[in-house]
Design an enzyme around this catalytic site. Structure first.
Site, mmCIF file in Angstrom:
data_model
loop_
_atom_site.group_PDB
_atom_site.id
_atom_site.type_symbol
_atom_site.label_atom_id
_atom_site.label_comp_id
_atom_site.label_asym_id
_atom_site.label_seq_id
_atom_site.Cartn_x
_atom_site.Cartn_y
_atom_site.Cartn_z
ATOM 1 N N LYS A 160 0.830 -13.048 7.171
ATOM 2 C CA LYS A 160 -0.234 -12.192 6.663
ATOM 3 C C LYS A 160 -0.740 -12.867 5.400
ATOM 4 O O LYS A 160 0.015 -13.043 4.442
ATOM 5 C CB LYS A 160 0.283 -10.784 6.345
ATOM 6 C CG LYS A 160 -0.766 -9.906 5.659
ATOM 7 C CD LYS A 160 -0.179 -8.607 5.141
ATOM 8 C CE LYS A 160 -1.232 -7.806 4.376
ATOM 9 N NZ LYS A 160 -0.672 -6.575 3.758
ATOM 10 N N ILE A 166 -3.702 -6.618 8.806
ATOM 11 C CA ILE A 166 -2.901 -5.504 8.292
ATOM 12 C C ILE A 166 -3.765 -4.870 7.216
ATOM 13 O O ILE A 166 -4.025 -5.471 6.183
ATOM 14 C CB ILE A 166 -1.537 -5.963 7.760
ATOM 15 C CG1 ILE A 166 -0.685 -6.464 8.929
ATOM 16 C CG2 ILE A 166 -0.825 -4.821 7.037
ATOM 17 C CD1 ILE A 166 0.672 -7.021 8.518
ATOM 18 N N THR A 197 0.819 -1.209 0.000
ATOM 19 C CA THR A 197 0.000 0.000 0.000
ATOM 20 C C THR A 197 0.853 1.260 0.000
ATOM 21 O O THR A 197 0.388 2.330 -0.395
ATOM 22 C CB THR A 197 -0.949 -0.017 1.210
ATOM 23 O OG1 THR A 197 -1.715 -1.229 1.170
ATOM 24 C CG2 THR A 197 -1.898 1.154 1.207
ATOM 25 N N TYR A 229 4.254 -13.230 4.053
ATOM 26 C CA TYR A 229 3.184 -12.474 3.393
ATOM 27 C C TYR A 229 2.756 -13.210 2.136
ATOM 28 O O TYR A 229 3.482 -13.247 1.145
ATOM 29 C CB TYR A 229 3.673 -11.063 3.078
ATOM 30 C CG TYR A 229 2.653 -10.150 2.418
ATOM 31 C CD1 TYR A 229 1.295 -10.462 2.359
ATOM 32 C CD2 TYR A 229 3.054 -8.937 1.868
ATOM 33 C CE1 TYR A 229 0.384 -9.627 1.759
ATOM 34 C CE2 TYR A 229 2.147 -8.069 1.279
ATOM 35 C CZ TYR A 229 0.814 -8.424 1.219
ATOM 36 O OH TYR A 229 -0.096 -7.579 0.623
#
Length: 307
Positions: free
Chosen positions: A161, A203, A45, A133
């Protein structure tokens, strides 16, 4: 790693009209999200793919310098080049950072054995605990349940994540890993069901603009009141979907401009969100804030008594 239970904000990187980092706007964003449980710096992001190494260091240093409550910081260090990740982890100044978020290798589409070898090399070299991730929509490869479970045995890997969008995979990982291995949602819209089956937090992209509202939802789900959390999340689902219609962080930056936090500028090859999306997000944002003022959203564990 209890510090990373709850709502972690995947911070955007604001830009000026000259396409440089807008540090005053970043400071405003940090103040806006100060009640989150932790910050994630240099994630997807943040447009990390379009930031130089010096810019990444500058953003990290700025966040560390504007963290008066010593909020935990997770820093994104990932690549499809294993050696590059190891080099950054062993040569960069990571003081003030509490954990590393490292994305599954992208583009090259490694086998599951390759993913395990990649993360093992990173975890062996990292001076800080590592969060896996999994984001197959961006990397082109899904980390299997068996791979995540195998990597969970590494002493320097504390969780995953997962943005795979697969609730069945979430349940299988949670049920086959130790209680202290964190399963963190990477999909805002799926956070409540994931927490309902034993996940530990999220997250979030959405939390950049609605940290109190989404934070309340996360807390209630973690506290076992999934019904209330579902009601709260239902108020934000259409807004959440709209945030990703034209890509991330295009939508969230539009929303942050609507909220008066930072500008909507993104770096090529991303382009700014359309007027149609801006109008849609603006009306949805106002509706959510009206609901918030009516106490549909509250920020404590006794939320069920406020409805």
């Amino acid at each position: 790693m209890e510090a990373f239970i709850g709502q972690g904000i995947a911070l955007v990187t604001p830009f000026t009209s000259e396409n440089t980092i807008d540090f005053p706007a970043l400071k405003k964003l940090l103040e806006h999200t100060k009640d989150a449980d932790y910050w994630v710096v240099n994630g997807t992001t943040a447009e990390s793919a379009n930031l130089s190494k010096s810019e990444k260091r500058a953003v990290l240093n700025f966040v560390k310098s504007n963290n008066p409550t010593d909020k935990p910081i997770m820093f994104g260090v990932g690549s499809n080049n294993t050696a590059e990740v190891v080099e950054q982890l062993t040569t960069w100044d990571l003081s003030g950072v509490d954990a590393i978020l490292s994305v599954c290798p992208y583009y090259v589409k490694p086998t599951q054995a390759g993913i395990i070898a990649h993360y093992t090399a990173i975890a062996d070299a990292s001076p800080l605990p590592v969060l896996l991730y999994n984001v197959p929509g961006r990397t082109g490869v899904n980390m299997s349940v068996e791979t995540i479970v195998a990597l969970s045995q590494h002493k320097n890997i504390f969780g995953v994540k997962d943005a795979g969008g697969d609730l069945a995979q979430a349940m299988r990982v949670i049920s086959n890993t130790a209680d202290d291995f964190l399963y963190i949602s990477g999909d805002d819209a799926l956070t409540v069901p994931i927490l309902g089956v034993g996940g530990n937090g999220v997250i979030t992209v959405l939390g950049n603009v609605l940290p109190q509202e989404f934070g309340s939802t996360v807390k209630n789900a973690l506290n076992g009141d999934v019904k209330l959390a579902t009601k709260q999340m239902s108020e934000m689902l259409d807004f959440t979907d709209a945030l990703f219609e034209e890509g991330n962080p295009v939508g969230i930056k539009l929303a942050l401009e609507i909220a008066g936090i930072c500008g909507k500028r993104v770096r090529l090859p991303l382009v700014e969100g359309s007027e149609e999306l801006e109008q849609k997000l603006s009306s949805m944002y106002e509706a959510i804030k009206i609901s918030s003022r009516k106490s549909i959203f509250v920020s404590n564990f006794d939320a069920k008594y406020a409805i």
